[in-house]
Design a protein around this motif. Structure first.
Motif, PDB file in Angstrom:
ATOM      1  N   ARG A   2       0.839  -1.269  -0.049  1.00 13.11           N
ATOM      2  CA  ARG A   2      -0.147   0.029   0.135  1.00 13.11           C
ATOM      3  C   ARG A   2       0.816   1.171  -0.103  1.00 13.11           C
ATOM      4  N   LEU A   3       0.586   2.164  -1.061  1.00 17.43           N
ATOM      5  CA  LEU A   3       1.629   3.299  -1.078  1.00 17.43           C
ATOM      6  C   LEU A   3       1.029   4.801  -1.136  1.00 17.43           C
ATOM      7  N   SER A   4       1.593   5.554  -0.519  1.00 16.78           N
ATOM      8  CA  SER A   4       1.373   6.981  -0.455  1.00 16.78           C
ATOM      9  C   SER A   4       2.443   7.583  -1.362  1.00 16.78           C
ATOM     10  N   ILE A   5       1.720   8.512  -2.284  1.00 20.95           N
ATOM     11  CA  ILE A   5       2.485   9.244  -3.126  1.00 20.95           C
ATOM     12  C   ILE A   5       2.439  10.576  -2.676  1.00 20.95           C
ATOM     13  N   LEU A   6       3.538  11.195  -2.040  1.00 19.75           N
ATOM     14  CA  LEU A   6       3.363  12.579  -1.698  1.00 19.75           C
ATOM     15  C   LEU A   6       4.114  13.291  -2.695  1.00 19.75           C
ATOM     16  N   ILE A   7       3.386  14.622  -3.312  1.00 20.04           N
ATOM     17  CA  ILE A   7       4.005  15.340  -4.286  1.00 20.04           C
ATOM     18  C   ILE A   7       3.952  16.916  -3.786  1.00 20.04           C
ATOM     19  N   ARG A  89       7.032  19.032   3.283  1.00 23.75           N
ATOM     20  CA  ARG A  89       6.785  17.473   3.271  1.00 23.75           C
ATOM     21  C   ARG A  89       6.692  17.093   4.713  1.00 23.75           C
ATOM     22  N   ARG A  90       7.304  17.647   5.646  1.00 27.52           N
ATOM     23  CA  ARG A  90       7.457  17.152   6.943  1.00 27.52           C
ATOM     24  C   ARG A  90       5.813  17.225   7.461  1.00 27.52           C
ATOM     25  N   LEU A  91       5.173  18.403   7.318  1.00 26.58           N
ATOM     26  CA  LEU A  91       3.689  18.551   7.902  1.00 26.58           C
ATOM     27  C   LEU A  91       2.606  17.481   7.136  1.00 26.58           C
ATOM     28  N   ALA A  92       3.104  17.226   6.030  1.00 29.12           N
ATOM     29  CA  ALA A  92       2.234  16.295   5.154  1.00 29.12           C
ATOM     30  C   ALA A  92       2.406  14.764   5.755  1.00 29.12           C
ATOM     31  N   ILE A  93       3.416  14.522   6.195  1.00 30.99           N
ATOM     32  CA  ILE A  93       3.639  13.027   6.554  1.00 30.99           C
ATOM     33  C   ILE A  93       2.712  12.403   7.508  1.00 30.99           C
ATOM     34  N   PRO A  94       2.398  13.002   8.665  1.00 28.92           N
ATOM     35  CA  PRO A  94       1.288  12.413   9.552  1.00 28.92           C
ATOM     36  C   PRO A  94       0.047  12.201   8.987  1.00 28.92           C
ATOM     37  N   ASN A  95      -0.597  12.863   7.802  1.00 25.17           N
ATOM     38  CA  ASN A  95      -1.501  12.670   7.115  1.00 25.17           C
ATOM     39  C   ASN A  95      -1.610  11.481   6.222  1.00 25.17           C
ATOM     40  N   LEU A  96      -0.404  10.938   5.798  1.00 24.86           N
ATOM     41  CA  LEU A  96      -0.453   9.888   4.757  1.00 24.86           C
ATOM     42  C   LEU A  96      -0.884   8.359   5.593  1.00 24.86           C
ATOM     43  N   ARG A  97      -1.442   7.634   4.753  1.00 24.29           N
ATOM     44  CA  ARG A  97      -2.278   6.542   5.298  1.00 24.29           C
ATOM     45  C   ARG A  97      -1.475   5.245   5.229  1.00 24.29           C
ATOM     46  N   TYR A  98      -0.342   5.065   4.282  1.00 24.92           N
ATOM     47  CA  TYR A  98       0.086   3.794   4.235  1.00 24.92           C
ATOM     48  C   TYR A  98       1.657   3.799   4.716  1.00 24.92           C
ATOM     49  N   ASP A  99       2.190   2.683   4.523  1.00 23.88           N
ATOM     50  CA  ASP A  99       3.545   2.315   5.332  1.00 23.88           C
ATOM     51  C   ASP A  99       4.633   2.657   4.237  1.00 23.88           C
ATOM     52  N   TYR A 100       4.305   2.739   2.996  1.00 25.79           N
ATOM     53  CA  TYR A 100       5.381   3.246   2.247  1.00 25.79           C
ATOM     54  C   TYR A 100       5.116   4.651   1.518  1.00 25.79           C
TER      55      TYR A 100
END
Length: 318
Positions: A2-7, A89-100
């Motif tokens: 399961r993948l979170s893609i952060l842009i 980037r740092r502020l977005a990380i806690p909002n991501l759902r998946y482990d990758y």
């Protein structure tokens, strides 16, 4: 997987990138679910409004066509006030759902039909997997020769052989897969609130903690080749950041290592004088239609010498 893609973006039209990523994710073998999160760092209001409309229009047809909630895999975070690339980037990380977590800058272009497949294949090779970066002549314009020449001159640092031999040098989160648990140990710093050296600092944290980076041949094209004026201004911001970082880190960055060595030898004053006498002329050359990389190197060193002197003077008055 399961993948979170952060842009992370700032005035970047990432619509084509989102479409290409979603299309590959939909057909990727071994990908159970995914989300695409755009974290916008205070883009101008008209630009962000138009970007929102474009992204929402493609959400139902491309990002999650089989989902009852068309926006379930596409999320947009918007910062009204600038926070800088690192904190964005740092502020977005806690909002991501998946482990990758796959971080991709908004000014990237996918050129391989197997881009996502490669990260699925190598996901557990190391806590950090980096795919690389390339520059294309198609992004060269009359006003961006300096940035283009710089990226071409430093392209050897992005070769797979160099990266495998020097795994922490020239680290960037431009195209990088992380195990989300990694961010409990290292994170994008909140020390830096403007452009410059945030990725290098994170690479140094990875090196000091002995966290392995797996380098693979899976590059993205960097399309954000700034015009000469923006590139010079961003370089100045980056050097300002550098003077605020620990001396131990400055010693590991080539230009500040040289400047600090000149300072120890009492040779930094002539370099600073060169900036006072010739800085404006050097800068004008860099903004000309035929900028010189040699002049760029000289300008950076003289500007850093000026900053170090000012920083030292400020500390003396505290």
């Amino acid at each position: 997987m399961r993948l979170s893609i952060l842009i992370p973006t700032h005035n970047d039209d990432c619509t084509a990138l989102v479409k290409a990523l979603a299309e590959q994710c939909r057909h990727a073998v071994g990908l159970e679910d995914y989300e695409i999160v755009i974290s916008d760092d205070a883009s101008s209001a008209p630009f962000f409004s138009a970007l929102q409309m474009r992204l929402h229009s493609c959400a139902a047809t491309i990002v999650a066509p089989a989902s009852p909630d068309a926006s379930s895999r596409l999320h947009i975070i918007h910062h009204v006030h600038p926070v800088g690339p690192s904190l964005n980037r740092r502020l977005a990380i806690p909002n991501l759902r998946y482990d990758y977590v796959l971080t991709i800058d908004g000014d990237a272009r996918i050129t391989s039909p197997h881009f996502i497949d490669q990260y699925i294949l190598h996901r557990d090779d190391a806590p950090v997997v980096y795919g690389g970066l390339t520059t294309s002549p198609q992004d060269l314009r009359p006003d961006n020769h300096l940035r283009y020449a710089y990226e071409r001159a430093t392209s050897r640092y992005q070769s797979l052989s160099y990266r495998q031999t020097h795994p922490y040098d020239h680290f960037t989160a431009f195209n990088t897969l992380f195990h989300k648990s990694l961010f409990n140990q290292v994170n994008f710093t909140d020390q830096l609130t403007q452009y410059g050296f945030e990725d290098t600092l994170m690479g140094d944290q990875l090196r000091r903690r002995g966290i392995a980076i797996r380098h693979i041949d899976n590059p993205l094209q960097h399309t954000g080749i700034n015009n000469n004026a923006t590139f010079v201004a961003n370089t100045e911001l980056a050097l300002q950041n550098l003077t605020c970082l620990p001396r131990s880190f400055q010693q590991r960055v080539r230009i500040s290592h040289l400047a600090l060595r000149l300072q120890r030898l009492h040779l930094l004053s002539p370099v600073r004088l060169l900036y006072r006498l010739s800085g404006p002329a050097l800068r004008r050359q860099l903004l000309s239609p035929r900028p010189s990389l040699l002049v760029f190197k000289v300008y950076k060193l003289t500007y850093l010498a000026h900053l170090l002197h000012c920083h030292h003077a400020d500390r003396q008055t505290l």
